[in-house]
Enzyme design. Structure first.
Site, PDB file in Angstrom:
ATOM      1  N   GLY A  71      -1.337   2.176   0.039  1.00  0.00           N
ATOM      2  CA  GLY A  71      -1.481   1.295  -1.119  1.00  0.00           C
ATOM      3  C   GLY A  71      -0.292   1.412  -2.058  1.00  0.00           C
ATOM      4  O   GLY A  71       0.186   0.414  -2.603  1.00  0.00           O
ATOM      5  N   ASN A 151     -10.043   1.789 -10.322  1.00  0.00           N
ATOM      6  CA  ASN A 151     -10.370   2.997  -9.559  1.00  0.00           C
ATOM      7  C   ASN A 151     -11.127   4.037 -10.379  1.00  0.00           C
ATOM      8  O   ASN A 151     -11.812   4.876  -9.831  1.00  0.00           O
ATOM      9  CB  ASN A 151      -9.104   3.612  -8.961  1.00  0.00           C
ATOM     10  N   GLN A 179      -9.487  -0.801  -4.366  1.00  0.00           N
ATOM     11  CA  GLN A 179     -10.844  -0.344  -4.701  1.00  0.00           C
ATOM     12  C   GLN A 179     -11.905  -1.436  -4.564  1.00  0.00           C
ATOM     13  O   GLN A 179     -13.081  -1.186  -4.825  1.00  0.00           O
ATOM     14  CB  GLN A 179     -10.863   0.221  -6.125  1.00  0.00           C
ATOM     15  N   SER A 199      -5.502  -0.370   1.216  1.00  0.00           N
ATOM     16  CA  SER A 199      -5.196   0.967   1.717  1.00  0.00           C
ATOM     17  C   SER A 199      -6.257   1.417   2.715  1.00  0.00           C
ATOM     18  O   SER A 199      -7.437   1.110   2.552  1.00  0.00           O
ATOM     19  CB  SER A 199      -5.137   1.944   0.533  1.00  0.00           C
ATOM     20  N   HIS A 201      -7.294   4.655   3.607  1.00  0.00           N
ATOM     21  CA  HIS A 201      -8.153   5.829   3.394  1.00  0.00           C
ATOM     22  C   HIS A 201      -9.210   5.655   2.316  1.00  0.00           C
ATOM     23  O   HIS A 201      -9.982   6.572   2.057  1.00  0.00           O
ATOM     24  CB  HIS A 201      -7.302   7.089   3.146  1.00  0.00           C
ATOM     25  N   THR A 237       9.634   1.999  13.100  1.00  0.00           N
ATOM     26  CA  THR A 237       8.604   1.890  14.137  1.00  0.00           C
ATOM     27  C   THR A 237       7.226   1.988  13.485  1.00  0.00           C
ATOM     28  O   THR A 237       6.979   2.877  12.684  1.00  0.00           O
ATOM     29  CB  THR A 237       8.786   2.997  15.189  1.00  0.00           C
ATOM     30  N   CYS A 325      -5.070  11.341  -8.961  1.00  0.00           N
ATOM     31  CA  CYS A 325      -3.651  11.513  -9.256  1.00  0.00           C
ATOM     32  C   CYS A 325      -3.437  12.153 -10.613  1.00  0.00           C
ATOM     33  O   CYS A 325      -2.412  12.759 -10.855  1.00  0.00           O
ATOM     34  CB  CYS A 325      -2.940  10.176  -9.232  1.00  0.00           C
TER      35      CYS A 325
HETATM   36  C1  LIG Z   1      -5.726   4.975  -4.041  1.00  0.00           C
HETATM   37  C2  LIG Z   1      -5.178   3.819  -4.767  1.00  0.00           C
HETATM   38  C3  LIG Z   1      -3.852   3.400  -4.578  1.00  0.00           C
HETATM   39  C4  LIG Z   1      -2.885   4.158  -3.701  1.00  0.00           C
HETATM   40  O1  LIG Z   1      -3.157   4.011  -2.339  1.00  0.00           O
HETATM   41  P1  LIG Z   1      -2.543   5.093  -1.313  1.00  0.00           P
HETATM   42  O2  LIG Z   1      -2.876   4.521   0.032  1.00  0.00           O
HETATM   43  O3  LIG Z   1      -3.220   6.382  -1.598  1.00  0.00           O
HETATM   44  O4  LIG Z   1      -1.073   5.128  -1.555  1.00  0.00           O
HETATM   45  C5  LIG Z   1      -3.420   2.286  -5.245  1.00  0.00           C
HETATM   46  N1  LIG Z   1      -4.232   1.603  -6.061  1.00  0.00           N
HETATM   47  C6  LIG Z   1      -5.509   1.974  -6.277  1.00  0.00           C
HETATM   48  C7  LIG Z   1      -6.353   1.157  -7.187  1.00  0.00           C
HETATM   49  C8  LIG Z   1      -6.020   3.092  -5.638  1.00  0.00           C
HETATM   50  O5  LIG Z   1      -7.276   3.461  -5.880  1.00  0.00           O
END
Ligand SMILES: *Cc1c(COP(=O)(O)O)cnc(C)c1O
Length: 398
Positions: A71, A151, A179, A199, A201, A237, A325
């Site tokens: 993300g 988030n 989110q 994203s 994860h 890649t 974070c």
């Molecule tokens: C987690 C998150 C990101 C960052 O995504 P990553 O894949 O961890 O770099 C960006 N924006 C929001 C709103 C998030 O919750």
């Protein structure tokens, strides 16, 4: 000991079906998708299937999906990419005070390079006002970047209205939907979105992979140069195992969204109500209705959020004090401050984000152990009475 994961907005587990297809592409289908032989074609097939799966969940065309390292990279690619491509047209960017740091810090970097950035304020629920956005527009504005769901507090921004306004004015509109994907409907056509970040994860896919939707006709200056992968938008890649995992996760998210989100919304409401009934001076942060079904964010007056987190962890409960974070920094959440909470109350806030693994029994357990934790911490605090007076001025005290 019983362990309960209530931090799904920080990251999620990988679903077994997702892990399975990833493993297949790690061990058997390990070719380079740019190779012409059968090994390469197998990898390429996985890559393109994933592109279809991602596009389907957001109602985009597969050619409009660019895979990234997550993300954060997608946010950077969108914002810096537009800034560098369209700077001759204007150098003004509009965003909001409650964005993820992947957006805010990227905008700050551009500010140092001569761009002008407007940070829209938010209301007490963390939602921007359309009037503020209209007033912020100038002939120099080239980009509006506003997240879909927050988030930290889960509030949902009026994305369709913003998109319609941006389209009307010919301004590019980017939204960070990390989110909201898999939690609430996302439709890039209906919502007039030009660029959208996702994203892996956060939706039961792997870490280190994400995507940017780039509407046909929108041009971006790439961040990474090299080979011609991803339509020349992102050289290198491709992370095939990650990408096929992301694709599968997006497909499952679409299939399960309705039933799963109805289930989680019930658990969420039960958790909020239960804690407010059992503990005094607890306020809900974020919008009561316009919020994702998975988010609980509460302020417990006269308690330190970090102390609550540690006590909860000792009982096997994993929560967070805002975004992953900012954990470790002593500054209160920029989101809660933007919503008008005073430092004291912002410091006493806890985020619990629900997901796949959570059950009714989990919520019952949290409701059982939480009140004693808060009571103990409040009694330990010699400043309890003093703080009470200080906070009487706090804007959000209800
Ligand atoms: C987690 C998150 C990101 C960052 O995504 P990553 O894949 O961890 O770099 C960006 N924006 C929001 C709103 C998030 O919750």
């Amino acid at each position: 000991m019983r362990r309960i994961y209530l931090d799904h907005s920080a990251t999620t587990s990988v679903k077994p079906e997702v892990a399975e297809i990833m493993l297949e592409h790690l061990i058997q289908k390990y070719g380079n998708p740019s190779s012409v032989h059968s090994f390469g074609r197998e990898a390429k097939k996985g890559l393109e299937r994933a592109r279809d799966q991602v596009a389907a969940l957001i109602n985009a065309q597969p050619e409009e999906i660019v895979f990234t390292s997550g993300g954060t990279e997608a946010d950077n690619m969108a914002i810096i990419g537009v800034a560098n491509k369209y700077s001759k047209r204007g150098k003004h960017i509009i965003t909001s005070a409650v964005e993820h740091h992947a957006v805010l810090h990227t905008c700050e970097v551009l500010e140092k390079k001569g761009f002008k950035v407007t940070l829209l304020p938010v209301d007490e629920y963390g939602i921007i006002r359309m009037d503020d956005l209209r007033k912020a527009l100038t002939p120099e504005t080239i980009l509006i970047t506003i997240m879909h769901a927050n988030n930290e507090v889960g509030s949902i921004q009026p994305i369709e209205e913003i998109g319609t306004l941006a389209r009307e004015k010919g301004i590019i509109f980017h939204t960070d939907a990390v989110q909201s994907l898999g939690k609430i409907p996302v439709d890039v056509r209906k919502m007039n979105i030009d660029l959208l970040t996702g994203s892996g994860h956060k939706i039961y896919g792997p870490k280190g992979v994400g995507f940017l939707y780039v509407k046909k006709g929108i041009k971006l200056e790439p961040l990474v140069f090299g080979g011609g992968q991803e339509n020349k938008y992102r050289a290198g890649t491709e992370n095939i195992p990650g990408i096929v995992g992301l694709g599968k996760a997006m497909e499952l998210a679409g299939e399960e969204m309705n039933t799963e989100m109805t289930r989680l919304a019930k658990l969420r409401d039960c958790l909020i109500k239960g804690l407010q009934q059992r503990i005094s001076n607890v306020t809900l942060n974020g919008h009561p209705i316009l919020r994702v079904p998975t988010n609980v964010n509460l302020s417990f007056e006269f308690v330190e959020g970090e102390s609550m987190l540690l006590s909860l962890d000792m009982k096997g409960i994993a929560a967070s004090s805002g975004s992953a974070c900012t954990t470790g920094s002593l500054d209160p959440s920029h989101v809660l401050l933007a919503m008008g909470l005073c430092h004291e109350v912002a410091h006493g806030s806890i985020r619990m984000t629900l997901g796949h693994e959570n059950t009714e029994e989990d919520i019952q357990y949290v409701l059982e152990v939480f009140p004693a934790i808060v009571e103990r911490l409040r009694n330990m605090s010699p400043l309890y009475q003093e703080k009470r007076k200080e906070c009487a001025e706090c804007t959000l005290k209800k």
